[in-house]
Design a protein around this motif. Sequence first.
Motif, PDB file in Angstrom:
ATOM      1  N   SER A 246       0.826  -1.199   0.000  1.00  0.00           N
ATOM      2  CA  SER A 246       0.000   0.000   0.000  1.00  0.00           C
ATOM      3  C   SER A 246       0.866   1.256   0.000  1.00  0.00           C
ATOM      4  CB  SER A 246      -0.930   0.007   1.221  1.00  0.00           C
ATOM      5  OG  SER A 246      -1.771   1.134   1.217  1.00  0.00           O
ATOM      6  N   LEU A 247       1.922   1.255   0.809  1.00  0.00           N
ATOM      7  CA  LEU A 247       2.842   2.387   0.830  1.00  0.00           C
ATOM      8  C   LEU A 247       3.570   2.523  -0.498  1.00  0.00           C
ATOM      9  CD1 LEU A 247       4.362   2.014   4.426  1.00  0.00           C
ATOM     10  CD2 LEU A 247       2.750   3.756   3.644  1.00  0.00           C
ATOM     11  N   ALA A 248       3.913   1.391  -1.112  1.00  0.00           N
ATOM     12  CA  ALA A 248       4.591   1.411  -2.410  1.00  0.00           C
ATOM     13  C   ALA A 248       3.685   2.012  -3.473  1.00  0.00           C
ATOM     14  CB  ALA A 248       5.026   0.001  -2.791  1.00  0.00           C
ATOM     15  N   ALA A 249       2.401   1.688  -3.411  1.00  0.00           N
ATOM     16  CA  ALA A 249       1.446   2.263  -4.363  1.00  0.00           C
ATOM     17  C   ALA A 249       1.365   3.777  -4.199  1.00  0.00           C
ATOM     18  CB  ALA A 249       0.070   1.632  -4.159  1.00  0.00           C
ATOM     19  N   ASP A 250       1.333   4.235  -2.954  1.00  0.00           N
ATOM     20  CA  ASP A 250       1.315   5.675  -2.698  1.00  0.00           C
ATOM     21  C   ASP A 250       2.563   6.348  -3.267  1.00  0.00           C
ATOM     22  OD1 ASP A 250      -1.095   5.565  -1.311  1.00  0.00           O
ATOM     23  OD2 ASP A 250      -0.119   5.284   0.634  1.00  0.00           O
ATOM     24  N   ALA A 251       3.693   5.693  -3.088  1.00  0.00           N
ATOM     25  CA  ALA A 251       4.956   6.262  -3.570  1.00  0.00           C
ATOM     26  C   ALA A 251       4.992   6.337  -5.089  1.00  0.00           C
ATOM     27  CB  ALA A 251       6.128   5.438  -3.049  1.00  0.00           C
ATOM     28  N   LEU A 252       4.446   5.343  -5.759  1.00  0.00           N
ATOM     29  CA  LEU A 252       4.404   5.364  -7.220  1.00  0.00           C
ATOM     30  C   LEU A 252       3.551   6.525  -7.721  1.00  0.00           C
ATOM     31  CD1 LEU A 252       4.082   1.597  -8.220  1.00  0.00           C
ATOM     32  CD2 LEU A 252       6.043   3.105  -8.581  1.00  0.00           C
ATOM     33  N   LEU A 253       2.420   6.738  -7.086  1.00  0.00           N
ATOM     34  CA  LEU A 253       1.548   7.841  -7.489  1.00  0.00           C
ATOM     35  C   LEU A 253       2.206   9.186  -7.216  1.00  0.00           C
ATOM     36  CD1 LEU A 253      -1.870   6.410  -6.271  1.00  0.00           C
ATOM     37  CD2 LEU A 253      -1.005   6.529  -8.616  1.00  0.00           C
ATOM     38  N   ALA A 254       2.921   9.278  -6.101  1.00  0.00           N
ATOM     39  CA  ALA A 254       3.616  10.518  -5.774  1.00  0.00           C
ATOM     40  C   ALA A 254       4.747  10.799  -6.754  1.00  0.00           C
ATOM     41  CB  ALA A 254       4.162  10.452  -4.353  1.00  0.00           C
ATOM     42  N   SER A 255       5.280   9.737  -7.355  1.00  0.00           N
ATOM     43  CA  SER A 255       6.400   9.896  -8.289  1.00  0.00           C
ATOM     44  C   SER A 255       5.954  10.340  -9.674  1.00  0.00           C
ATOM     45  CB  SER A 255       7.153   8.563  -8.415  1.00  0.00           C
ATOM     46  OG  SER A 255       6.398   7.630  -9.182  1.00  0.00           O
ATOM     47  N   GLY A 256       4.644  10.354  -9.906  1.00  0.00           N
ATOM     48  CA  GLY A 256       4.129  10.782 -11.192  1.00  0.00           C
ATOM     49  C   GLY A 256       3.916   9.668 -12.197  1.00  0.00           C
TER      50      GLY A 256
END
Length: 374
Positions: A246-256
């Motif tokens: 879940s945190l990895a998904a958030d990070a991917l979205l934050a990365s653009g």
Amino acid sequence: MKNKTMTLLLTGAVLTAALTACGASGGNAADTATSIDSTDTADASADSHTDKSASSDGQTYKIGIVQYVDDASLNQIVTAIQAELDEKSEELDILFDYKNYTYNGQADATTMNQIATDLIASDVDLIIPVATPVAMVMQNATAENPRDDGSLIPVVFSAVSDPVGAGLVAAMDAPGSNITGTSDALNTDAVFDLMLAADPDIQTVGLLYDKSQDSSTAAIAAAKAYCKGKSITVVEKTGTNNGEISLAADALLASGAEAVFTPTDNNVMTAELAIYEKFIDAKVPHYGGADSFALNGAFMGYGVNYVELGTATADMAVDILADGKDPASMGVQTMDNGIATVNTETAEAIGLDYHMFADKCSSLVEIQTAEEFN
């Protein structure tokens, strides 16, 4: 490729209430693993294996089925295996007894090793592990515990994406030991072709996977190579459990990331229901390496028909037990992996057209969000 008619999802096999041994106490997987019936173990001998043949009407074979983790695709496979073994039992007048030996490893190495120990002690005639991690555990256990005559318990795996890369077989056409099975190998390039067909302007792709999963290795390498060839930026994020994923998904979205790819990764699959709304809210399509990703909310799942995969796995097991075939010389079976399954609710929510997929895959299936296949 010729235009294929878009079809609605066919009703899958009904999931059994729980993938634990019949008569077991249920609940804790470690407790379940120790509930295997081993009353015949003390009387087992080499002759009990060599005397069994296709001509022995009324013969009973004990088959251990071990599922790696509870997710929609693996559940489909196990149900299909069980249904086919039941059908073959009636057809051949040979009982393929899996009911006392079906387990879920719950993605836990200790539990899977305990199950392997108990299956060997129960003198099962064959083991069917479902997914790469549990296949590796079962293969190691059988190799280290030969029977009294020196032979090894046959292993017929299902849903192993890269059997050679995982070290399970020497070659796809000649496994070379006591193991063979069916593969759900993913055509990663085909997934990315569909991704670019839906959005030709993608500049950044996120890769979401569990780096400890051998099934992800080849597909992630292929994804990176594809993106490099198209000058697409790649952002990788990994996790080994639901919270980390879940945190990895958030990070991917934050990365653009403008789209996200996950290979045939069971741990991400189990987390999909908890993360798919993140991608919908960001209008980012998630492409997965199995139809169950789409079932659980991802934009698209791509790959094989898991009911057919499970049926083929059971047939290979029957060929070994009833017809005496040698797994060492039985080539690993692969299925048509060109099925695109699209979640129509997700597609509408993110505003992405997918109808061009029908010309680019063997079949296009539409589905809506659910926890399990009906």
